[in-house]
Design an enzyme around this catalytic site. Structure first.
Site, PDB file in Angstrom:
ATOM      1  N   ASP A  68      44.356  51.735  36.881  1.00  0.00           N
ATOM      2  CA  ASP A  68      44.539  50.587  35.998  1.00  0.00           C
ATOM      3  C   ASP A  68      43.393  50.533  34.994  1.00  0.00           C
ATOM      4  O   ASP A  68      42.819  49.480  34.762  1.00  0.00           O
ATOM      5  CB  ASP A  68      44.650  49.302  36.829  1.00  0.00           C
ATOM      6  CG  ASP A  68      45.355  48.181  36.064  1.00  0.00           C
ATOM      7  OD1 ASP A  68      45.955  48.466  35.010  1.00  0.00           O
ATOM      8  OD2 ASP A  68      45.282  47.022  36.506  1.00  0.00           O
ATOM      9  N   LYS A  96      35.236  38.180  43.321  1.00  0.00           N
ATOM     10  CA  LYS A  96      36.669  38.446  43.144  1.00  0.00           C
ATOM     11  C   LYS A  96      37.389  38.019  44.404  1.00  0.00           C
ATOM     12  O   LYS A  96      37.154  38.555  45.485  1.00  0.00           O
ATOM     13  CB  LYS A  96      36.849  39.934  42.866  1.00  0.00           C
ATOM     14  CG  LYS A  96      38.282  40.349  42.770  1.00  0.00           C
ATOM     15  CD  LYS A  96      38.417  41.686  42.091  1.00  0.00           C
ATOM     16  CE  LYS A  96      38.989  41.488  40.725  1.00  0.00           C
ATOM     17  NZ  LYS A  96      39.137  42.592  39.897  1.00  0.00           N
TER      18      LYS A  96
END
Ligand SMILES: *[C@@H]1O[C@H](CO)[C@@H](O)[C@H](O)[C@H]1NC(C)=O
Ligand SMILES: *[C@@H]1O[C@H](CO)[C@@H](O)[C@H](O)[C@H]1NC(C)=O
Ligand SMILES: *[C@@H]1O[C@H](CO)[C@@H](O)[C@H](O)[C@H]1NC(C)=O
Ligand SMILES: *[C@@H]1O[C@H](CO)[C@@H](O)[C@H](O)[C@H]1NC(C)=O
Ligand SMILES: *[C@@H]1O[C@H](CO)[C@@H](O)[C@H](O)[C@H]1NC(C)=O
Ligand SMILES: CC(=O)N[C@H]1CO[C@H](CO)[C@@H](O)[C@@H]1O
Length: 791
Positions: free
Chosen positions: A629, A532
């Site tokens: 999230d 990432k």
């Protein structure tokens, strides 16, 4: 409270008297014929929501008349009267002229804000609490209003659309820059006579469309179904068609067309003194790239073309030519030349010609001074671009086309016969190649060593030092045992991460998260990893980020994705996770074919796993992580379809509110946000519980909360609640589960989900209560007895 208001009234009455004495205004909401507003005076709407006066945007030296929110400290301008007529003198005034027009005067020029207003006495201009500035007169009523001339802000109560009678279009237009409110190159409008859809135009090309209004929402804005706050309508009759909205709660919300060309809906969070963007389009960041720049779609960054540099404006909104073109001056040596760029997605050309060959295409561009670039393709089409070149996108290998950019000869290496070039090719390049080969070999060896024995380049932490963690982790069954030694978080070099992902190539890209793109990588030992690459800006310093990363790496649970290492190298912040081949839950759940693989038992396993993972984050990890999230695309599935929560701790790592790394404003995922988070920016473990409830309903129904609607209920939550009230909870079930599902269990799950999405955070269960409710068949669940009033 009442006496305080009276007090205010008295004060304002006094100041009004004073102001009348000097024939100017202050602290009043109206202006009448003969009165003036000077640079230091303002009108304030009666409820003190909006203020009107002169201002200077950003670094600009020019004065404009504008309207902004009275109570928001950072001046947020919603309307500008003289966008295209800046005032340079230092003593401008706003007044109503004798013939009843609203005008701005600065001694030299008279700018008429309202036009064609018939002359009359007793005309007054009033700033209303809606932000509308209206010109009225006793006899004729409304003469003019600012809401009919939108600039870049769409406020509740304003119309966007068109009049069939006059052909007038009410549209939003962006500012040119943050310092210049004049009309920029983006426009959001509804095309008269066409279908009822909004188009976002950038330099007269459509870059995004809302889809047509289908009676409830614009079809490509599914988020409109998750409507906590707004009352939208599309009004149409024989004379006009327009879109309008109002706000149900007393919150401050606005929709803007930003300088970058993005449409953004945001609300003001008083508690945090910040604007909260909860919806924006288009999502690609390439819209922000200016002329003569190229957008890298993988990273979303803009870069000036070779031969151009960032001009005075540091925002890459303008790349400037380094050396002027010689156009017209054909003395052989100084003729302009062309730079070839590969794999480019071409913007739509200004001119297309059918020409026999590329040489003809080239000379056509060379002979036209306005031409700045050309491209030629195998069907004999010569495309050319004049003036500023916009919207170039860099694609990866085997995609896109070649484009030739016109540059001054001195910007390009001289072709052939160049001794220096020869030297470089013959001697330096082979030398460099050999050296880098040796270097790489050496690096490779080193890398293997590094993997076996931790070097000083690793972050060290001791699992046992946190007694709380190890004690609690015992409740997780498996965890805790194998970790009796120090844990290490390998620090990777940027070069090795880059190599493992093929230089972050587009083929390796797995997806785009809120914090940046994710790539598939392969370490030297053959292990597959997910890499990432966090967007450059993060709210934290390197040290803090290291500490946070270390803490996050300590979180180990079978339902959390494991962090394997990181790379913190100057600007680069990269996290390396275990790779899960089955990708994310949403890729199964919302795919017609793949959802068949989600059997009832699998779904139960997934639900329980997510609940356990979240419980661990909330209660059993020493850090008490709030995920913030949680959504189907953040649940990854391993080869046995066991769920693993990803992206936990990101909010923590990014420090406070900067959930979206690309901007310094907060953004969550609208469909999963609890009302208190969406409206007030408040989050707690209970906002995660809300998201879990939404996720639970999605897993049971196989439908997305966003974009779902059914007669009478505008989203999945409302629909679930309606069914529950009618004792038809089982109708919610994904039809493909028909012969498999356990009905008592399904009913219990729906019940739990509805408890989780309770409007009041305090009435929602904790994750440990959720876990016991999900698993305990004999538990009598509280029934929900309140309405989801806002949905
Ligand atoms: C004012 O009237 C003139 C002539 O009737 C017209 O051309 C112009 O567009 C009008 N301006 C506005 C702002 O309506
Ligand atoms: C303007 O208003 C005042 C008070 O409302 C009134 O006395 C006066 O006659 C009005 N003047 C005109 C020209 O309408
Ligand atoms: C929503 O707006 C429409 C049109 O403005 C209005 O008629 C309707 O009463 C509003 N509904 C609510 C619930 O405010
Ligand atoms: C449309 O405009 C005409 C002429 O101004 C007016 O008579 C009519 O009432 C309007 N129609 C509606 C629905 O407002
Ligand atoms: C060449 O360009 C024209 C115009 O852009 C396009 O219509 C045509 O399909 C292109 N041909 C090839 C082979 O790409
Ligand atoms: C010169 C200029 O326009 N600078 C702006 C760049 O963008 C930031 C925010 O995005 C502004 O704050 C600067 O004023």
């Amino acid at each position: 409270m009442a006496s305080f208001s009276i007090c205010l009234l008295i004060i304002s009455a006094f100041s009004m008297q004073f102001s009348l004495v000097v024939d100017a205004v202050s602290d009043t909401d109206s202006l009448s014929v003969g009165q003036v507003i000077t640079r230091s005076e303002t009108l304030v709407s009666s409820g003190k929501f909006f203020e009107l006066g002169f201002f200077r945007p950003g670094q600009s030296r020019n004065y404009y008349v504008g309207i902004w929110y009275k109570n928001i400290p950072e001046r947020t301008v919603v309307w500008v009267a003289n966008r295209d007529q800046p005032l340079t003198s230092s003593s401008p005034v706003l007044t109503i002229s004798s013939e009843g027009n609203l005008v701005i005067e600065d001694g030299r020029i008279t700018y008429r804000v309202s036009e064609n207003v018939s002359s009359s006495q007793n005309t007054t201009a009033t700033l209303l609490d809606s932000g509308n500035f209206v010109l009225r007169n006793e006899k004729l009523g409304l003469l003019w209003q600012s809401f009919d001339y939108p600039s870049h802000t769409f406020l509740p109560g304003m119309k966007l659309g068109y009049s069939r009678k006059t052909g007038k279009v009410w549209s939003l237009t962006s500012w040119k820059s943050r310092d210049d409110p004049s009309v920029g190159d983006a426009e959001l409008k509804m095309e008269p006579g066409k279908s009822n859809a909004f188009s976002l135009m950038k330099r007269s090309q459509i870059v995004w469309t809302s889809g047509v209004w289908d009676g409830y929402i614009f079809s490509l804005v599914p988020e409109m179904t998750l409507n906590y706050i707004f009352n939208y309508s599309l009004y149409t009759d024989e004379n006009e068609t327009y879109f309008i909205y109002s706000i149900k709660d007393s919150i401050i919300s606005r929709c803007i067309l930003d300088v970058s060309g993005q449409v953004e809906q945001m609300s003001w969070l008083g508690a945090r003194q910040a604007w909260f963007i909860f919806w924006s389009q288009p999502r690609t960041s390439c819209v922000a790239c200016g002329p003569f720049s190229i957008c890298n779609t993988a990273t979303g960054s803009c870069q000036c073309l070779q031969g151009f540099f960032i001009g005075s404006d540091k925002n890459l909104s303008e790349c400037v030519r380094r050396t002027a073109l010689q156009c017209g001056d054909n003395s052989a040596d100084r003729e302009d030349r062309f730079l070839r760029m590969h794999n480019v997605k071409l913007p739509s050309p200004d001119k297309v010609l059918k020409l026999p060959g590329i040489e003809e295409c080239k000379s056509a561009c060379l002979n036209n001074c306005a031409c700045t670039a050309y491209a030629y393709n195998s069907s004999g089409v010569c495309s050319s671009w004049d003036g500023k070149l916009y919207d170039l996108e860099q694609l990866s290998k085997n995609e896109g086309e070649n484009i030739f950019i016109k540059l001054a000869a001195s910007e390009l290496p001289k072709p052939g016969g160049n001794k220096e070039l020869l030297w470089i090719t013959v001697i330096v390049v082979p030398l460099l190649l050999t050296a880098s080969y040796i270097f790489l070999r050496w690096r490779r060896k080193l890398k293997y060593r590094e993997e076996r024995e931790p070097s000083q380049d690793m972050l060290l932490f001791d699992i046992n030092s946190s007694t709380e963690t190890s004690k609690n982790e015992l409740s997780d069954g498996r965890a805790g045992k194998s970790k009796s030694t120090d844990a290490w978080l390998p620090l990777f070099s940027f070069a090795s991460v880059s190599a493992s992902t093929n230089n972050f190539s587009a083929e390796n890209k797995l997806g785009e998260g809120g914090f940046g793109p994710v790539y598939k990588g392969e370490l030297l030992n053959g292990q597959e990893v997910a890499v990432k690459r966090l967007s450059k800006k993060s709210g934290q310093g390197l040290e803090e980020l290291k500490n946070e990363t270390m803490l996050i790496a300590k979180l180990q649970h079978r339902n959390l994705v494991r962090l394997l290492g990181c790379c913190l190298d100057q600007d680069e912040k990269i996290l390396i996770y275990e790779y899960l081949p089955n990708k994310s839950l949403d890729s199964f759940l919302f795919d017609r074919a793949k959802k068949r693989l989600l059997y009832w038992e699998t779904r139960v396993k997934i639900i329980e796993g997510i609940a356990q993972g979240l419980l661990y984050l909330h209660q059993y990890s020493r850090l008490r992580i709030i995920h913030r999230d949680l959504k189907a695309s953040n649940i990854l599935l391993d080869t046995d379809m066991k769920p693993k929560i990803s992206d936990f701790g990101m909010a923590r790592m990014f420090g406070g509110d900067e959930l979206q790394a690309n901007t310094n404003r907060i953004v969550g995922t609208y469909g999963y946000m609890s009302p208190e988070y969406a409206l007030e920016g408040l989050f707690s473990i209970k906002s995660d519980v809300f998201s879990f409830g939404v996720l639970l309903l999605e897993i049971l129904s196989g439908k997305k909360n966003t974009g779902f609607y059914h007669t009478g209920s505008l989203n999945l939550l409302g629909h679930a609640w309606d069914l529950w009230k009618d004792n038809r909870a089982l109708d919610l079930m994904d039809p493909i589960l028909e012969n498999e599902a356990s009905y008592p269990m399904l009913a219990r799950y729906v019940n739990v989900a509805l408890l989780c999405v309770h409007e009041n955070a305090t009435d929602r269960p904790t994750m440990s209560e959720v876990v016991s409710m999900l698993t305990n068949e004999h538990l009598v669940l509280p029934r929900r007895n309140n309405q989801l009033s806002r949905m």
